[in-house]
Write an enzyme that holds these catalytic residues in place. Structure first.
Site, PDB file in Angstrom:
ATOM      1  N   PRO A 172       0.831  -1.207   0.000  1.00 10.65           N
ATOM      2  CA  PRO A 172       0.000   0.000   0.000  1.00 10.65           C
ATOM      3  C   PRO A 172       0.868   1.260   0.000  1.00 10.65           C
ATOM      4  CG  PRO A 172       0.028  -0.977   2.179  1.00 10.65           C
ATOM      5  CD  PRO A 172       0.788  -1.921   1.293  1.00 10.65           C
ATOM      6  N   ASP A 205       5.666   2.550   2.331  1.00  5.75           N
ATOM      7  CA  ASP A 205       4.845   1.361   2.565  1.00  5.75           C
ATOM      8  C   ASP A 205       4.016   1.627   3.824  1.00  5.75           C
ATOM      9  OD1 ASP A 205       3.760  -1.086   3.222  1.00  5.75           O
ATOM     10  OD2 ASP A 205       5.628  -2.224   2.950  1.00  5.75           O
ATOM     11  N   HIS A 206       2.700   1.789   3.664  1.00  7.08           N
ATOM     12  CA  HIS A 206       1.851   2.174   4.786  1.00  7.08           C
ATOM     13  C   HIS A 206       1.722   1.072   5.832  1.00  7.08           C
ATOM     14  CE1 HIS A 206      -0.569   5.005   6.793  1.00  7.08           C
ATOM     15  NE2 HIS A 206      -1.158   5.561   5.745  1.00  7.08           N
ATOM     16  N   ARG A 207       2.104  -0.152   5.494  1.00  8.27           N
ATOM     17  CA  ARG A 207       2.079  -1.232   6.476  1.00  8.27           C
ATOM     18  C   ARG A 207       3.159  -1.020   7.539  1.00  8.27           C
ATOM     19  NH1 ARG A 207       2.993  -6.227   2.582  1.00  8.27           N
ATOM     20  NH2 ARG A 207       4.717  -4.792   2.080  1.00  8.27           N
TER      21      ARG A 207
END
Length: 463
Positions: free
Chosen positions: A261, A435-437
């Site tokens: 994401p 990376d939004h994770r």
């Protein structure tokens, strides 16, 4: 007893490869250190050397064979004094099984393991390799050109000694290797010999001849043939077989965009102070033969920013998060047929002169195909600079398993508020892909703010 030559693991992540070209034929005598074959992995085309002495009695895998698993027996060598016919008879039939794979395109799958350990730039540094006796960077023509190049050499009864890079350059520029005199070890033809040699014209004519063979070999030929059918008649076209490197780039970047994401944060940076400092530093470093580039200072700024914001210097690992204790910056370098990201380690703690020397060295060796695998694997974050092409701003794709990449555009004169006054300044746009994770928006914003501050007040990165 006969010696079995097996498909080697030429990189830590290699599971299978393409036997691009045999450099020996059955009946040849080889000694330790002699080059036997060129093997294309997901990152590079590397030369395979003999470690034993003897006579090649059987080649079990055909040139151009894709998907040959590591450990597969590819040839049989008879030791000195051994009955060659008996050794050949002992070659097991199953070993030849990979040969039909030349008609398949199964070479992309093995690189699944690679994504867990190193980036491409997106291919965690897509393979680089040396021009002479070490790996060379891959290119689309390698597999397709190998069978064509082998026939004349066999007919002449004498193999032309040339590095893989020299062969590819010769193929693309239409230079006849037989017309060149090699300046490399033992008269080997290298890149410089091809570049200095006469340029031939038959190369373009050879391309159409290769098309029918490729169409038969590729399973996807019917799909590929549908596109030209809709094109206007008479439009020149060419079907190019993807190298393992290009397959990996395509697969891994598609996976990155589909599974990671992404979110993006953009800042404009006033470069005037950084450019002034660069000029002063270069004046002081001139006697040492060192010249800093803007990119060197940007690498340093990113490394220092990652140390200042450690929550952004991380990697997503399933149900865990890996936080790094130092900043290793992967630097995107374009090479023939792909992209590679040499790593500058511990950037925050290195002086700019050291960063400049290392960056210049690895970039040059990456373009010449002379990087060792450990020099382009790893990295905690990446930087990609397209400013030299006049690109103002772009969004880069994250290099898994990394969690961020910085995309840098060109510095150009723009209206900018300096102090409280509107003025014309040299402004550069930088965009971070996160990376939004692993990285939240606020953490990403802190990193970009730190980077902007270090660029606009560059003495801060030297303290």
């Amino acid at each position: 007893m006969p010696i079995e030559l097996k498909m080697p693991a030429l990189s830590p992540t290699m599971e299978e490869g393409t036997l691009a070209r045999w450099l020996v034929k059955e009946g040849d005598t080889v000694a330790s250190g002699d080059l036997i074959a060129e093997i294309e992995t997901d990152k590079a085309t590397m030369e395979f050397e003999a470690v034993d002495e003897g006579v090649i009695v059987k080649l079990l895998v055909a040139e151009g064979a894709d998907g040959v698993k590591v450990g597969t027996v590819i040839a049989i060598i008879a030791e000195e004094g051994e009955d060659a016919s008996a050794a050949a008879a002992s070659a097991s039939a199953p070993a030849a099984a990979p040969a039909p794979a030349a008609a398949s395109s199964g070479g992309a799958e093995p690189v699944a393991a690679a994504s867990a350990s190193s980036p491409p730039v997106a291919e965690k540094g897509y393979g680089a390799n040396p021009e002479t006796d070490t790996p060379t960077a891959t290119k689309e023509e390698v597999a397709a050109a190998a069978p064509a190049g082998a026939a004349p050499q066999a007919a002449a009864g004498d193999r032309i000694k040339a590095s893989p890079l020299a062969r590819r350059l010769a193929e693309s520029s239409g230079v006849d290797l037989a017309s060149l005199t090699g300046s490399g070890p033992k008269g080997r033809i290298v890149k410089a010999d091809v570049e200095a040699g006469p340029k031939a014209k038959p190369a373009a004519a050879a391309a159409p001849a290769a098309k029918p063979a490729e169409a038969k070999a590729a399973p996807a030929a019917p799909v590929a043939a549908a596109a030209p059918a809709a094109a206007p008649a008479g439009v020149p076209s060419e079907t190019i077989k993807l190298s393992n490197m290009r397959k990996t780039i395509a697969r891994r970047l598609a996976e990155s965009k589909q599974t990671v994401p992404h979110f993006y944060l953009t800042v404009d940076c006033n470069l005037d102070a950084l450019l002034k400092l660069r000029g002063e530093l270069n004046a002081g470093l001139e006697s040492r033969g060192i010249k800093l580039s803007v990119n060197d200072l940007l690498i340093k700024a990113l490394g220092v920013a990652l140390v200042e914001v450690p929550d952004a210097n991380v990697q997503f690992a399933g149900d865990t998060l890996i936080k790094f204790g130092r900043a290793d910056v992967s630097m995107a370098v374009a090479i023939p047929g792909g992209l590679i990201t040499p790593v500058i380690t511990d950037v925050a703690n290195k002086p700019l002169s050291k960063i400049a020397s290392e960056a210049k060295d690895v970039a040059a060796r990456a373009r010449d195909g002379k990087l060792a695998p450990e020099e382009y694997q790893g990295g905690t974050a990446s930087i990609s600079n397209l400013g030299m092409f006049g690109i103002k701003q772009f969004d880069a794709v994250i290099n898994p398993p990394q969690a961020m990449i910085l995309a840098v555009g060109a510095g150009e004169p723009r209206p900018y508020v300096v102090g409280k006054e509107l003025a014309i300044a040299t402004v550069m746009t930088a965009t971070g892909s996160f990376d939004h994770r692993a990285i939240d928006g606020a953490v990403g914003a802190q990193l970009m703010a730190a980077f902007k501050r270090l660029v606009e007040k560059p003495l801060g990165m030297l303290a």
